[in-house]
Design a protein around this motif. Sequence first.
Motif, PDB file in Angstrom:
ATOM      1  N   GLU A  84       0.932  -1.213  -0.326  1.00 33.29           N
ATOM      2  CA  GLU A  84      -0.066  -0.063  -0.162  1.00 33.29           C
ATOM      3  C   GLU A  84       0.962   1.424   0.002  1.00 33.29           C
ATOM      4  OE1 GLU A  84      -3.458   0.345   0.118  1.00 33.29           O
ATOM      5  OE2 GLU A  84      -3.980  -1.905   0.299  1.00 33.29           O
ATOM      6  N   GLU A 121     -10.332  -4.605   1.663  1.00 35.25           N
ATOM      7  CA  GLU A 121      -9.455  -5.038   0.390  1.00 35.25           C
ATOM      8  C   GLU A 121     -10.447  -5.335  -0.465  1.00 35.25           C
ATOM      9  OE1 GLU A 121      -6.873  -4.146  -0.053  1.00 35.25           O
ATOM     10  OE2 GLU A 121      -5.673  -4.141   1.790  1.00 35.25           O
ATOM     11  N   HIS A 176      -6.386   0.046  -7.219  1.00 38.95           N
ATOM     12  CA  HIS A 176      -6.967  -0.857  -6.219  1.00 38.95           C
ATOM     13  C   HIS A 176      -7.843  -1.710  -7.008  1.00 38.95           C
ATOM     14  CE1 HIS A 176      -6.136   2.234  -3.308  1.00 38.95           C
ATOM     15  NE2 HIS A 176      -6.010   1.291  -2.484  1.00 38.95           N
ATOM     16  N   ILE A 194      -4.627  -4.128  -7.511  1.00 40.24           N
ATOM     17  CA  ILE A 194      -3.985  -4.704  -6.559  1.00 40.24           C
ATOM     18  C   ILE A 194      -4.480  -5.548  -5.618  1.00 40.24           C
ATOM     19  CG2 ILE A 194      -3.939  -2.780  -4.955  1.00 40.24           C
ATOM     20  CD1 ILE A 194      -0.965  -2.635  -4.870  1.00 40.24           C
ATOM     21  N   ASP A 195      -5.659  -5.122  -5.498  1.00 41.86           N
ATOM     22  CA  ASP A 195      -6.559  -5.933  -4.490  1.00 41.86           C
ATOM     23  C   ASP A 195      -7.308  -7.214  -4.944  1.00 41.86           C
ATOM     24  OD1 ASP A 195      -5.971  -3.878  -2.446  1.00 41.86           O
ATOM     25  OD2 ASP A 195      -8.056  -2.594  -2.774  1.00 41.86           O
ATOM     26  N   HIS A 240      -4.492  -8.264  -2.876  1.00 39.10           N
ATOM     27  CA  HIS A 240      -4.667  -8.162  -1.129  1.00 39.10           C
ATOM     28  C   HIS A 240      -5.915  -9.056  -0.899  1.00 39.10           C
ATOM     29  CE1 HIS A 240      -2.357  -4.163  -1.366  1.00 39.10           C
ATOM     30  NE2 HIS A 240      -1.638  -5.105  -1.552  1.00 39.10           N
TER      31      HIS A 240
HETATM   32 FE   LIG Z   1      -5.425  -3.023  -0.893  1.00 41.25          FE
END
Ligand SMILES: [Fe+2]
Length: 734
Positions: A561, A633, A661, A664-665, A671
């Motif tokens: 993050e 997340e 997001h 990446i999530d 995440h």
């Molecule tokens: Fe995240």
Amino acid sequence: MTSTPASFFEPPDLIAALPARPFEFSQAASREADSIVAGPAAALFSRLIGDQETESTWLVARRVLDAFLGRPADPAALADDASADEIAEYVAGVRTDLTATIESLGVGRFGADARDAVLRQRAVLGFLTGCWLDVLSQPATQPSVIVNRLFAQHFTLRGEANPRRTLHWRRRQRLEQDGVFLPEIAAADFLAAADARPLTALHGSFYLALSRLPANFLPELVGVHYAVLTLGVDDLLLGQDPMIGETELRSVLAAYLELAGPAERARLHAGLQRAIDLESEHVQLLVDLAAWHADLPLESKVAAVIARHAPFAGRHHKDIRVGDRPLAETFTDPELDLAEFLADFRESKQLHRTPDGLSAFVRAYKFGGPMFGIFSEREAAVFASWVDSVQAGERPPIEIVQNTVGDERADAWMAAIKASEPADVVVSDPGEIDDRKFFYRLVNIENFANTMPLARQRAEELFSSAEVLFTCGAGGRYTDATYFPYSADALYARAEQVYWDKLVKPYKPLTEIPDRDEVVFLQTTYALGALVDATWIHRTANLGRSDRRCDAALFSIYADEMGFGDLRKNHIMLIHRALHSMDVRLPHIRDAAFMEQGDLPDPLYGFSLHQLCMALFPDTYYNEILGYNLAIEMFGLGELRLHEVQKLNHYGFDDCYEQAHLTIDNISAGHSRQAADIIVAYLDEVRRVLGDAAVDREWRRVWRGYASLAYFVEHALLKQLASEPEDDSLSLLI
Ligand SMILES: [Fe+2]
Ligand SMILES: [Fe+2]
């Protein structure tokens, strides 16, 4: 380009120090701190490492820092405007001197016992190295340029989130190769196993205190960090390569000096000089300790072993007498005179040579004897040589030499801590505070530790209230907080189901884009949460709490993050970029001016406050944080975000925060998946240590963490539940 009023924040964040603010503590914390500093050094150390959630510990940290940093650095050592190269040259000179001393601490000069004692002693500080970076990255300091440079080094020292590659682990492994095995650093018996001298515990307390208040002591921290890592006492002692080379350390130092004014430079010098003084002082302690061990008469070694075991020995020796006294009486005598006892013992029949060449005493602790297993190999060897010498007729005067190594300096430091009354400590009560003030105090929590009880209460209330969704969470638009009995499969299935059914399937591109103002407004409703992105895990996985797999995985998410210290990937930077593209100008959240900001609507504070509150209690709310982590997340995915991207693109706004997001999530490896894996790993450990019944209990707490995110985003569902909501927080987010 229009000029930005001073109260508006615009990256890059070039702070070299936070604005000077007092440190507020409650009356109760003040009294508690007094009693903590009145105790022994080891208790101070244990408190600082063991407790990261109470106000009084933070006040103790402030007092420790005052005692250690209060006296000015040696003015002759460095010019006020010394460059990074000049500082480097100065530290290198000290390192050269220390190197020669440390080399003399090899086995050759003092012997194996002394070497063992030195390694144990130093391990206390060696394991602490870098702890001052643990929570330097926090809402008040992000996205500072220097904090992120240091975060990149923190990530390196933390083995890039691999717990078997950390500096701490490398040192531990090296020590174990040398036969030095120590418990975990936060374990109750750690200091005893290391045989830590009070001076060592006090040096450790200084670094731990710095790790509790790193944002406020950034200039000193930069000095300490450069000095400790460049001197590399532990690397020299253990024969290891440094994890971060001097060039890299110097480059961060130089970057800091560029940002620093005269006041910050002076504070950096103070931290640097203090760390140099302490490291020199500790190396001297190691030398004294080695010499003490090497010179120790055999009788003193024997006395030390007896002193160690006597408290546990008394009643087991019912009928045995030494001198005129039963051992049961001798060993329970609080006034036991060890020299007198040894004088009697060496004349007693227990030491007479038996036909096998031993003695009744030696036979007693060998295999088959009644004392077998009581003494360690090393202790048994001490006894064996002593009995040999006694049987050979040696009767040296018995001298019990106390170990007082470092005690004079320790007394001086302890007196300074007890006497410290930092002028910037204010004893006060936070009183009634509104959400804006609450937010300001939580962001700047180092200065407002008296807000912690309120934060704890707020977090607890939220987690409890959120349990209302345990029975009807399925009706949620973006979440399903309905409770279910835990199994790893069931958890993964729930996550998949929420992802597909609630976040992905409903997605259809917008056919109509709301007007510009509406798009900006909606983005501002998310911004307050985004400005404290990842806050909920910024205090997990600190020193003493990073041994579990799940801790390292949480740290890995947090590091991601923060872009691993690379500002281009740092999420706080991304939200600032996005806001900037929409022409939303705000003060930094750490500034008092933020309390007056007019762009982000008031009802949204609850969401961010909840994140900030739970983050302060990473031990108490560990489970809830894991559940919240999964929920938030996942909230970065799917329809809602895709629509935002579409709207932002339509008006040419920067969609970097939303885009980051969405990727990446992700739920396959990002995440969201990691968050589910962390819960599974944690509950697996619970099951193996405490059994299935404990899993149910711990799981319920994890799930109320999940529900607490749902509690903020499912306002339609909650409105339905409470046709007349009594609680304002029921109409929160959008
Ligand atoms: Fe995240
Ligand atoms: Fe993020």
